[in-house]
Design a protein around this motif. Structure first.
Motif, mmCIF file in Angstrom:
data_model
loop_
_atom_site.group_PDB
_atom_site.id
_atom_site.type_symbol
_atom_site.label_atom_id
_atom_site.label_comp_id
_atom_site.label_asym_id
_atom_site.label_seq_id
_atom_site.Cartn_x
_atom_site.Cartn_y
_atom_site.Cartn_z
ATOM 1 N N PRO A 44 -6.389 -4.129 -3.813
ATOM 2 C CA PRO A 44 -6.717 -3.748 -2.430
ATOM 3 C C PRO A 44 -7.879 -2.753 -2.409
ATOM 4 O O PRO A 44 -8.229 -2.168 -3.435
ATOM 5 C CB PRO A 44 -5.432 -3.109 -1.916
ATOM 6 C CG PRO A 44 -4.579 -2.886 -3.090
ATOM 7 C CD PRO A 44 -5.060 -3.708 -4.213
ATOM 8 N N GLN A 45 -8.419 -2.554 -1.223
ATOM 9 C CA GLN A 45 -9.650 -1.775 -1.110
ATOM 10 C C GLN A 45 -9.517 -0.340 -1.649
ATOM 11 O O GLN A 45 -10.455 0.203 -2.217
ATOM 12 C CB GLN A 45 -10.072 -1.715 0.359
ATOM 13 C CG GLN A 45 -11.459 -1.120 0.530
ATOM 14 C CD GLN A 45 -11.694 -0.655 1.952
ATOM 15 O OE1 GLN A 45 -10.896 -0.930 2.840
ATOM 16 N NE2 GLN A 45 -12.776 0.049 2.157
ATOM 17 N N VAL B 74 -0.926 3.951 -5.432
ATOM 18 C CA VAL B 74 0.048 3.298 -4.555
ATOM 19 C C VAL B 74 -0.686 2.674 -3.390
ATOM 20 O O VAL B 74 -1.496 3.326 -2.746
ATOM 21 C CB VAL B 74 1.065 4.316 -3.995
ATOM 22 C CG1 VAL B 74 2.112 3.619 -3.148
ATOM 23 C CG2 VAL B 74 1.716 5.085 -5.115
ATOM 24 N N ASN B 75 -0.398 1.426 -3.160
ATOM 25 C CA ASN B 75 -0.880 0.811 -1.934
ATOM 26 C C ASN B 75 0.262 0.913 -0.931
ATOM 27 O O ASN B 75 1.328 0.334 -1.128
ATOM 28 C CB ASN B 75 -1.258 -0.658 -2.176
ATOM 29 C CG ASN B 75 -1.795 -1.297 -0.926
ATOM 30 O OD1 ASN B 75 -1.050 -1.940 -0.194
ATOM 31 N ND2 ASN B 75 -3.069 -1.111 -0.657
ATOM 32 N N HIS B 76 0.019 1.688 0.121
ATOM 33 C CA HIS B 76 1.130 1.998 1.020
ATOM 34 C C HIS B 76 1.632 0.772 1.778
ATOM 35 O O HIS B 76 2.777 0.759 2.229
ATOM 36 C CB HIS B 76 0.726 3.119 1.967
ATOM 37 C CG HIS B 76 0.537 4.421 1.238
ATOM 38 N ND1 HIS B 76 1.594 5.142 0.734
ATOM 39 C CD2 HIS B 76 -0.578 5.090 0.870
ATOM 40 C CE1 HIS B 76 1.145 6.210 0.108
ATOM 41 N NE2 HIS B 76 -0.171 6.207 0.179
ATOM 42 N N LYS B 77 0.793 -0.254 1.898
ATOM 43 C CA LYS B 77 1.277 -1.471 2.554
ATOM 44 C C LYS B 77 2.265 -2.215 1.659
ATOM 45 O O LYS B 77 3.255 -2.762 2.112
ATOM 46 C CB LYS B 77 0.090 -2.385 2.877
ATOM 47 C CG LYS B 77 -0.726 -1.907 4.075
ATOM 48 C CD LYS B 77 -1.863 -2.867 4.365
ATOM 49 C CE LYS B 77 -2.795 -2.275 5.415
ATOM 50 N NZ LYS B 77 -4.071 -2.981 5.471
ATOM 51 N N GLU B 78 1.965 -2.231 0.354
ATOM 52 C CA GLU B 78 2.842 -2.949 -0.577
ATOM 53 C C GLU B 78 4.079 -2.129 -0.926
ATOM 54 O O GLU B 78 5.158 -2.679 -1.128
ATOM 55 C CB GLU B 78 2.070 -3.252 -1.867
ATOM 56 C CG GLU B 78 0.868 -4.148 -1.668
ATOM 57 C CD GLU B 78 -0.030 -4.183 -2.889
ATOM 58 O OE1 GLU B 78 -0.772 -5.160 -3.060
ATOM 59 O OE2 GLU B 78 -0.016 -3.231 -3.693
ATOM 60 N N GLY B 79 3.889 -0.810 -1.055
ATOM 61 C CA GLY B 79 5.031 0.069 -1.296
ATOM 62 C C GLY B 79 5.369 0.304 -2.748
ATOM 63 O O GLY B 79 6.265 1.074 -3.038
ATOM 64 N N PHE B 80 4.669 -0.343 -3.663
ATOM 65 C CA PHE B 80 4.971 -0.081 -5.072
ATOM 66 C C PHE B 80 3.730 0.438 -5.790
ATOM 67 O O PHE B 80 2.627 0.367 -5.282
ATOM 68 C CB PHE B 80 5.522 -1.329 -5.770
ATOM 69 C CG PHE B 80 4.675 -2.554 -5.606
ATOM 70 C CD1 PHE B 80 3.537 -2.739 -6.369
ATOM 71 C CD2 PHE B 80 5.018 -3.535 -4.689
ATOM 72 C CE1 PHE B 80 2.757 -3.862 -6.222
ATOM 73 C CE2 PHE B 80 4.247 -4.672 -4.536
ATOM 74 C CZ PHE B 80 3.107 -4.832 -5.304
ATOM 75 N N GLY C 68 8.493 3.773 -1.155
ATOM 76 C CA GLY C 68 7.710 2.612 -0.742
ATOM 77 C C GLY C 68 8.597 1.404 -0.480
ATOM 78 O O GLY C 68 8.282 0.541 0.325
ATOM 79 N N GLN C 69 9.710 1.323 -1.210
ATOM 80 C CA GLN C 69 10.660 0.214 -1.064
ATOM 81 C C GLN C 69 12.059 0.804 -0.811
ATOM 82 O O GLN C 69 12.909 0.814 -1.720
ATOM 83 C CB GLN C 69 10.696 -0.634 -2.348
ATOM 84 C CG GLN C 69 9.355 -1.098 -2.844
ATOM 85 C CD GLN C 69 8.980 -2.445 -2.257
ATOM 86 O OE1 GLN C 69 9.689 -2.990 -1.431
ATOM 87 N NE2 GLN C 69 7.846 -2.965 -2.666
ATOM 88 N N PRO C 70 12.309 1.304 0.391
ATOM 89 C CA PRO C 70 13.588 2.008 0.638
ATOM 90 C C PRO C 70 14.822 1.140 0.423
ATOM 91 O O PRO C 70 15.887 1.654 0.104
ATOM 92 C CB PRO C 70 13.489 2.427 2.110
ATOM 93 C CG PRO C 70 12.088 2.215 2.515
ATOM 94 C CD PRO C 70 11.478 1.224 1.591
ATOM 95 N N LYS C 71 14.668 -0.182 0.565
ATOM 96 C CA LYS C 71 15.852 -1.051 0.488
ATOM 97 C C LYS C 71 16.469 -1.057 -0.910
ATOM 98 O O LYS C 71 17.640 -1.388 -1.056
ATOM 99 C CB LYS C 71 15.471 -2.486 0.873
ATOM 100 C CG LYS C 71 15.160 -2.645 2.355
ATOM 101 C CD LYS C 71 14.728 -4.064 2.644
ATOM 102 C CE LYS C 71 14.250 -4.191 4.080
ATOM 103 N NZ LYS C 71 13.579 -5.467 4.320
ATOM 104 N N HIS D 66 -10.849 3.377 7.800
ATOM 105 C CA HIS D 66 -11.131 4.447 6.847
ATOM 106 C C HIS D 66 -9.965 4.558 5.866
ATOM 107 O O HIS D 66 -8.813 4.601 6.253
ATOM 108 C CB HIS D 66 -11.312 5.745 7.619
ATOM 109 C CG HIS D 66 -11.410 6.946 6.748
ATOM 110 N ND1 HIS D 66 -12.610 7.487 6.373
ATOM 111 C CD2 HIS D 66 -10.464 7.697 6.152
ATOM 112 C CE1 HIS D 66 -12.393 8.532 5.611
ATOM 113 N NE2 HIS D 66 -11.099 8.682 5.457
ATOM 114 N N VAL D 67 -10.266 4.578 4.581
ATOM 115 C CA VAL D 67 -9.201 4.752 3.588
ATOM 116 C C VAL D 67 -9.589 5.877 2.644
ATOM 117 O O VAL D 67 -10.771 6.159 2.453
ATOM 118 C CB VAL D 67 -8.966 3.464 2.753
ATOM 119 C CG1 VAL D 67 -8.357 2.387 3.593
ATOM 120 C CG2 VAL D 67 -10.244 2.988 2.103
#
Lengths: 186, 340
Positions: A30-31, A108-114, B86-89, B3-4
């Motif tokens: 990702p970017q 960490v890519n916050h969209k992917e979460g890992f 990031g993966q709470p589940k 913006h990132v």
């Protein structure tokens, strides 16, 4: 036993960032994630004795990786051949490993979460290919191979030339070795 | 293109939920510890108005509300930790490793919460008939266990951060010490504010008002000492980082002392969070009963926020220059060619 390592010859690196682009392409990053930046402090010295040095960075695939010890869900792991990687299906995204890496190799890519990181392109290496950054480097500044094989180029370079590692005082035992642009001879 | 933040040196991995988690963990664990100590120390009787009261088996009811809040704080803290994932589940995977500090922290949190909650149940009104109030041995076991596990949670919050070699400002044994002093201080403040508010009359607790006043007075004295200790430990911590830390630790300490955190540190933390409560405790009255504890609690939270956002990593030579120059996605040239 196979123990993968990389030697980066800074005498050859011209800072073209081909490895950065290749890595991003192969791993479909990702970017906001870069595994493989090539950094430089800029022009050093006083004219006419000036030089520029480039330091390609990546995961150091440490022998004593702080990132795997702190991972609570065993997603961050090290294979027998020394490759440190993250099993995305197991990672819960606590980001402890990203905080614990002294080299900033994890992101960490916050969209992917890992958490994601360089894997020495283990999908290619297991098939007998070179990591994509090594295969792409037209200056042959990156040399990859088995550290435990006396016939391998990395073994011979490390034993014949003076190499440096990043932050050795942290006792992480990184397996990326740099041949300094102004050094090399033992 | 949005913006990132590509800059790996300024990128934070942990945000406000973790700061709250560390604060609530310290507050909850500290409260269970101090409540346990008080129960064990004074249940044999105290001297009130020149006479011994005799045994006080229901002494814990004076600070039962604080114990309930502590258990709730640990629960909310755990929820925030899960919320930050990031993966709470798949949060139950936290228990899989044998080496991860965070796994032991999660276990300690659960144990402290469990023992604290069972201890609290003994102070429910007996007429509700919900519990076996005669099982005093169980309450005593819970008292000791919640004290030990509570203290472990307090220490763990500091150890978690100080174990990270990559963060020079965190990587020191002084951090667990600072967190422990701060947590015990906030816990004492919470107990002082809530002492006697639980309906202790259900138990016909003798000397109710005088006993609560005695407990509160002791809590104020202890918190005064803790506040001064925190000033000393915090001062040593920041000055140690400024004087003896590496380049990164020194830069963060400079940020605290004279940089972007200076206002928060000097005015928020040192003046409002520590010196004002100290003065209030000495002044007594409503200042000591309400103002000081509230400011101490706010300072505890502020400290966790400041620490969490002081997560600078030591740069590799050339790295700062690289990350400062990398495109962020909002550069004008990316959109300048568009007709509209």
């Amino acid at each position: 036993m196979t123990r993968y390592a990389m030697v980066i010859d800074q005498r050859r690196c011209i800072g073209c960032q081909s490895c950065t682009v290749a890595c991003r392409t192969w791993n479909e990053l990702p970017q906001d994630i870069i595994y493989n930046p090539v950094v430089s402090e800029g022009v050093q010295g006083v004219f006419p004795q000036v030089h520029v040095s480039y330091t390609p960075l990546l995961c150091m695939h440490c022998d004593n990786p702080p990132c795997t010890i702190c991972c609570p869900c065993i997603a961050s792991q090290q294979d027998e051949d020394g490759i440190v990687w993250v099993d995305e299906t197991k990672c819960m995204g606590c980001k402890v490993c990203a905080n614990s890496c002294p080299y900033g190799a994890r992101d960490v890519n916050h969209k992917e979460g890992f958490v994601r990181k360089c894997t020495f392109c283990k999908d290619r290496v297991r098939k007998g290919d070179q990591p994509y950054c090594v295969a792409t480097c037209h200056q042959k500044a990156r040399i990859f191979g088995d550290l435990d094989d006396p016939a391998s180029e990395v073994n011979q370079l490390i034993n014949s030339l003076k190499t440096e590692r990043l932050f050795p005082e942290l006792n992480t035992d990184p397996h990326v070795f740099y041949i300094s642009d102004l050094g090399g001879r033992k | 293109m949005s913006h990132v933040n590509n800059n790996k040196l300024t990128k934070h991995f942990w945000f406000w939920p973790i700061a709250w988690y560390l604060f609530l963990g310290g507050l909850g664990g500290g409260t269970l510890t101090v409540a346990g100590i008080f129960d064990l120390a004074f249940r044999g009787g105290v001297e009130l108005e020149g006479a011994l009261t005799g045994p006080l088996p229901q002494l814990g009811s004076v600070f039962a509300l604080a114990v309930l809040i502590a258990v709730a704080a640990l629960g909310i803290g755990s929820f925030l930790l899960i919320f930050e994932l990031g993966q709470p589940k798949v949060f139950l995977r936290v228990f899989l490793s044998r080496t991860a500090i965070i796994k032991y922290g999660a276990c300690l949190l659960i144990l402290a919460m469990g023992f604290g909650f069972v201890y609290f149940l003994f102070f429910l009104p007996p007429e509700w008939g919900l519990f076996y109030y005669s099982w005093i041995w169980l309450r005593d076991i819970c008292c000791v266990c919640m004290m030990l596990f509570g203290l472990s949670v307090v220490v763990y919050t500091g150890v978690l951060l100080s174990s990270m070699k990559s963060k020079p400002f965190w990587n020191t044994p002084a951090l667990p010490l600072l967190f422990t002093v701060s947590a015990l201080s906030t816990a004492t403040a919470l107990m002082a504010v809530t002492a006697g508010l639980w309906p202790a009359t259900s138990f016909n607790l003798a000397h109710g008002g005088a006993l609560t006043a005695f407990i509160v007075e002791n809590l104020h004295t202890i918190d005064t000492v803790l506040v001064i200790s925190e000033v000393v430990v915090l001062g040593i911590y920041v000055l140690m980082m400024y004087g003896a830390g590496n380049v990164t630790a020194r830069a963060v300490a400079r940020k605290w002392l004279s940089g972007s955190f200076a206002g928060l540190f000097w005015f928020g933390m040192i003046f409002l969070g520590l010196l004002v409560p100290f003065g209030c405790y000495l002044a007594g009255g409503i200042c000591a009963e309400l103002v000081a504890p509230v400011f101490v609690l706010a300072a505890g939270l502020l400290l966790r926020f400041m620490i969490i956002y002081s997560d600078a990593r030591r740069p590799i030579p050339g790295e700062e220059r690289y990350w400062e120059r990398i495109p962020k996605g909002n550069e004008k040239f990316l959109t300048a060619w568009k007709w509209d």
